[in-house]
Scaffold this motif. Structure first.
Motif, PDB file in Angstrom:
ATOM      1  N   UNK A   1      -8.051  22.572   9.358  1.00  0.00           N
ATOM      2  CA  UNK A   1      -8.108  23.004  10.757  1.00  0.00           C
ATOM      3  C   UNK A   1      -7.764  24.477  10.881  1.00  0.00           C
ATOM      4  N   UNK A   2      -6.754  24.928  10.132  1.00  0.00           N
ATOM      5  CA  UNK A   2      -6.377  26.337  10.166  1.00  0.00           C
ATOM      6  C   UNK A   2      -7.516  27.226   9.661  1.00  0.00           C
ATOM      7  N   UNK A   3      -8.164  26.798   8.578  1.00  0.00           N
ATOM      8  CA  UNK A   3      -9.297  27.571   8.050  1.00  0.00           C
ATOM      9  C   UNK A   3     -10.456  27.578   9.043  1.00  0.00           C
ATOM     10  N   UNK A   4     -10.708  26.451   9.697  1.00  0.00           N
ATOM     11  CA  UNK A   4     -11.802  26.380  10.663  1.00  0.00           C
ATOM     12  C   UNK A   4     -11.521  27.253  11.885  1.00  0.00           C
ATOM     13  N   UNK A   5     -10.289  27.211  12.390  1.00  0.00           N
ATOM     14  CA  UNK A   5      -9.934  28.027  13.554  1.00  0.00           C
ATOM     15  C   UNK A   5     -10.051  29.509  13.213  1.00  0.00           C
ATOM     16  N   UNK A   6      -9.584  29.895  12.043  1.00  0.00           N
ATOM     17  CA  UNK A   6      -9.676  31.295  11.617  1.00  0.00           C
ATOM     18  C   UNK A   6     -11.137  31.732  11.483  1.00  0.00           C
ATOM     19  N   UNK A   7     -11.977  30.871  10.918  1.00  0.00           N
ATOM     20  CA  UNK A   7     -13.398  31.203  10.765  1.00  0.00           C
ATOM     21  C   UNK A   7     -14.072  31.352  12.124  1.00  0.00           C
ATOM     22  N   UNK A   8     -13.770  30.455  13.062  1.00  0.00           N
ATOM     23  CA  UNK A   8     -14.366  30.540  14.399  1.00  0.00           C
ATOM     24  C   UNK A   8     -13.903  31.810  15.105  1.00  0.00           C
ATOM     25  N   UNK A   9     -12.619  32.154  14.952  1.00  0.00           N
ATOM     26  CA  UNK A   9     -12.105  33.380  15.564  1.00  0.00           C
ATOM     27  C   UNK A   9     -12.810  34.609  15.005  1.00  0.00           C
ATOM     28  N   UNK A  10     -13.054  34.630  13.704  1.00  0.00           N
ATOM     29  CA  UNK A  10     -13.767  35.760  13.102  1.00  0.00           C
ATOM     30  C   UNK A  10     -15.213  35.825  13.600  1.00  0.00           C
ATOM     31  N   UNK A  11     -15.871  34.664  13.733  1.00  0.00           N
ATOM     32  CA  UNK A  11     -17.254  34.637  14.221  1.00  0.00           C
ATOM     33  C   UNK A  11     -17.360  35.117  15.671  1.00  0.00           C
TER      34      UNK A  11
ATOM     35  N   UNK B   1       0.844  -1.191   0.000  1.00  0.00           N
ATOM     36  CA  UNK B   1       0.000   0.000   0.000  1.00  0.00           C
ATOM     37  C   UNK B   1       0.877   1.238   0.000  1.00  0.00           C
ATOM     38  N   UNK B   2       0.346   2.295  -0.523  1.00  0.00           N
ATOM     39  CA  UNK B   2       1.069   3.568  -0.561  1.00  0.00           C
ATOM     40  C   UNK B   2       0.628   4.413   0.633  1.00  0.00           C
ATOM     41  N   UNK B   3       0.883   3.926   1.818  1.00  0.00           N
ATOM     42  CA  UNK B   3       0.368   4.589   3.011  1.00  0.00           C
ATOM     43  C   UNK B   3       1.132   5.862   3.358  1.00  0.00           C
ATOM     44  N   UNK B   4       2.427   5.938   3.097  1.00  0.00           N
ATOM     45  CA  UNK B   4       3.178   7.147   3.444  1.00  0.00           C
ATOM     46  C   UNK B   4       2.726   8.355   2.627  1.00  0.00           C
ATOM     47  N   UNK B   5       2.670   8.290   1.284  1.00  0.00           N
ATOM     48  CA  UNK B   5       2.179   9.455   0.545  1.00  0.00           C
ATOM     49  C   UNK B   5       0.730   9.811   0.894  1.00  0.00           C
ATOM     50  N   UNK B   6      -0.106   8.803   1.091  1.00  0.00           N
ATOM     51  CA  UNK B   6      -1.496   9.077   1.447  1.00  0.00           C
ATOM     52  C   UNK B   6      -1.587   9.754   2.813  1.00  0.00           C
ATOM     53  N   UNK B   7      -0.777   9.310   3.754  1.00  0.00           N
ATOM     54  CA  UNK B   7      -0.780   9.916   5.090  1.00  0.00           C
ATOM     55  C   UNK B   7      -0.302  11.360   5.045  1.00  0.00           C
ATOM     56  N   UNK B   8       0.736  11.630   4.254  1.00  0.00           N
ATOM     57  CA  UNK B   8       1.242  13.002   4.142  1.00  0.00           C
ATOM     58  C   UNK B   8       0.198  13.935   3.531  1.00  0.00           C
ATOM     59  N   UNK B   9      -0.462  13.486   2.474  1.00  0.00           N
ATOM     60  CA  UNK B   9      -1.502  14.307   1.854  1.00  0.00           C
ATOM     61  C   UNK B   9      -2.645  14.533   2.841  1.00  0.00           C
ATOM     62  N   UNK B  10      -3.027  13.489   3.578  1.00  0.00           N
ATOM     63  CA  UNK B  10      -4.109  13.627   4.554  1.00  0.00           C
ATOM     64  C   UNK B  10      -3.731  14.607   5.663  1.00  0.00           C
ATOM     65  N   UNK B  11      -2.485  14.545   6.147  1.00  0.00           N
ATOM     66  CA  UNK B  11      -2.054  15.458   7.211  1.00  0.00           C
ATOM     67  C   UNK B  11      -2.028  16.911   6.740  1.00  0.00           C
ATOM     68  N   UNK B  12      -1.522  17.142   5.533  1.00  0.00           N
ATOM     69  CA  UNK B  12      -1.480  18.515   5.005  1.00  0.00           C
ATOM     70  C   UNK B  12      -2.893  19.041   4.797  1.00  0.00           C
ATOM     71  N   UNK B  13      -3.779  18.218   4.246  1.00  0.00           N
ATOM     72  CA  UNK B  13      -5.160  18.632   4.029  1.00  0.00           C
ATOM     73  C   UNK B  13      -5.868  18.898   5.357  1.00  0.00           C
TER      74      UNK B  13
END
Length: 177
Positions: A23-33, A6-18
């Protein structure tokens, strides 16, 4: 039956970056709200992006980097890895079966290690060849390499791989005293 890893390392890296970007977008949106000052100011990001031109070096470098990462991920997805299961010849019932590469190598190792006079053996099973490197304490090694090859060949015949490999051996003997 040719299982690939399985290609678990590339999939894990893409999942972590995404996940981090989400999470950053959600935290920023909550802070603005909540009326708090956001970690990342939307106005600052918009001003910085608005000031860029398509011909700027930064845009070119980011585009090349993104394209290279994308090509690397596509390469990981399409290029097959090494087999993890060795296909065995179909039996009477034509059932697909296989042996794990490690189990196959261990079976060949134990067959070579049982030969009289063998002190240590290393077996490499790759593709269409099996190579056994044998160490012995004997000073007279006549026929030992052939005996190891016969033992390994006999074990291969018992296991019955779909494609029969060629067996070679290399003998490393103790120096005569």
């Amino acid at each position: 039956m040719k299982r690939r890893p399985r290609r678990s390392l590339p999939a894990s890296l893409v999942a972590l970056v995404t996940m981090a970007a989400g999470a950053l977008a959600a935290v920023t949106a909550v802070q603005l709200l909540l009326g708090e000052p956001p970690w990342i100011s939307y106005d600052a990001v918009a001003r910085a992006l608005h000031g860029l031109r398509w011909t700027d070096t930064a845009v070119l470098l980011i585009g090349i980097g993104t394209a290279l990462v994308g090509l690397l991920l596509l390469l990981c997805a399409f290029v097959p890895g090494a087999r993890t299961v060795l296909p065995l010849a179909p039996g009477d019932g034509s059932v697909d079966c296989g042996a794990a590469q490690r189990s196959y190598r261990n079976a060949l190792h134990s067959a070579a290690a049982r030969v009289d006079g063998v002190r240590d053996v290393k077996v490499k099973a790759r593709g269409r060849s099996v190579r056994a490197v044998v160490r012995t304490d004997r000073t007279n090694t006549t026929g030992l390499a052939e005996a190891v090859e016969r033992a390994v060949t006999q074990r291969i015949d018992q296991l019955g791989p779909e494609r029969r490999p060629t067996v070679t051996s290399k003998l490393k003997a103790a120096r005569s005293k």
